[in-house]
Design an enzyme around this catalytic site. Structure first.
Site, PDB file in Angstrom:
ATOM      1  NE  ARG A 116       8.550   8.831   2.915  1.00  0.00           N
ATOM      2  CZ  ARG A 116       7.354   9.757   3.404  1.00  0.00           C
ATOM      3  NH1 ARG A 116       6.489   9.141   2.989  1.00  0.00           N
ATOM      4  NH2 ARG A 116       7.608  10.980   3.608  1.00  0.00           N
ATOM      5  NE  ARG A 166      -3.333  -0.228   2.941  1.00  0.00           N
ATOM      6  CZ  ARG A 166      -4.868   0.143   2.641  1.00  0.00           C
ATOM      7  NH1 ARG A 166      -5.306  -0.617   1.903  1.00  0.00           N
ATOM      8  NH2 ARG A 166      -5.210   1.281   3.208  1.00  0.00           N
ATOM      9  CE1 TYR A 187       7.797   0.407  -1.501  1.00  0.00           C
ATOM     10  CE2 TYR A 187       8.258  -1.636  -0.205  1.00  0.00           C
ATOM     11  CZ  TYR A 187       7.192  -0.748  -0.661  1.00  0.00           C
ATOM     12  OH  TYR A 187       5.978  -0.819  -0.457  1.00  0.00           O
ATOM     13  CG  ASP A 193       3.267   5.847   2.648  1.00  0.00           C
ATOM     14  OD1 ASP A 193       1.968   5.401   3.028  1.00  0.00           O
ATOM     15  OD2 ASP A 193       4.129   6.097   3.193  1.00  0.00           O
TER      16      ASP A 193
END
Length: 256
Positions: free
Chosen positions: A201, A53, A113, A55
């Site tokens: 992040r 999901r 990622y 951002d």
């Protein structure tokens, strides 16, 4: 008979408020755009499951979504119809029937990622939407030292927005690699069984603090032990983050 369809999606997340559909229909999200166009073609309600999901502002190269349908419309036609409506901002790279019981979220064994940092003095207008423009060279050796201390199964409460309730913040971070892709472009690749909200992040923000010299690599174990969001680094901007791919089954063992 209901069948499961698997979609592989790539998108530029700049113009979307993330994956998840919002109550306000005027807010653009990936889920809302894909679902609305699927329902238009299939003429039935669609409930999407998604591997990650993402951002607001986060991109994807290998996002995976799935849904079940009673329609006989073949996946190839779905792919063509979706791309006609959504490309090039959002592209269905592949559409196919999946095995019975497949679920994009719950069948996944890992997510991968990549975060990209542009260290040059001036931004590149052709890549600026997909990188964190941060002038000045970071000290890669220090960042790699810190990254090694983060790999493994830990409680990552210091590196996420807490999910609330009694939900676990323990995750298995299988890889956190710091490298460079040409002059002035640093990449940080993170692979885990699953990630928490803002986790990648926040890991990047902490590594950047180490690369700048404002945080010592040896401080990482204490940050993990603190289990306190205030102890970790500030989250890096969303635009530098891309969901590269999702791992299923034995794929994890071959690719990590």
């Amino acid at each position: 008979m209901a069948r499961t369809v698997r979609l592989t999606l790539a998108y530029d997340g700049t113009g979307f408020r993330g994956w998840a559909r919002q109550r306000d229909p005027s807010i653009r999200t990936i889920e809302a755009e894909v679902a609305a166009n699927l329902e238009r073609v299939l003429q039935e309600a669609v409930k999407l499951s998604v591997a990650g999901r993402t951002d607001a502002g986060v991109h994807a190269r290998g996002q995976v979504a799935s849904f079940t349908t009673d329609s006989s419309v073949p996946p190839a036609r779905l792919q063509k119809a979706l791309n006609a409506a959504l490309a090039p901002e959002l592209v269905v790279m592949d559409a196919a029937y999946a095995r019975e019981g497949f679920d994009a979220r719950f069948s996944a064994t890992g997510r991968e990622y990549v975060y990209r940092i542009h260290e040059a003095a001036l931004p590149d207008p052709f890549t600026a939407r997909f990188v964190w423009q941060r002038p000045g060279a970071l000290r890669q050796g220090r960042m790699r030292e810190a990254a090694r201390l983060l790999v493994g199964e830990h409680d990552f409460a210091s590196f996420c927005r807490h999910p609330g309730g009694d939900r676990s913040t323990v995750r298995d971070l299988r890889r956190l690699a710091v490298g460079r892709q040409g002059a002035g472009l640093m990449s940080i690749r993170a692979v885990a069984n699953a990630f928490l909200h803002h986790m990648v992040r926040s890991l990047v923000g902490t590594l950047v603090a180490v690369g700048e010299g404002s945080l010592e690599p040896g401080a990482i174990p204490k940050i993990i032990e603190a289990r306190d969001r205030e102890a970790g680094g500030r989250p890096a901007p969303a635009r530098g983050l891309t969901l590269e791919r999702v791992h299923y089954g034995r794929q994890r063992a071959r690719e990590l």
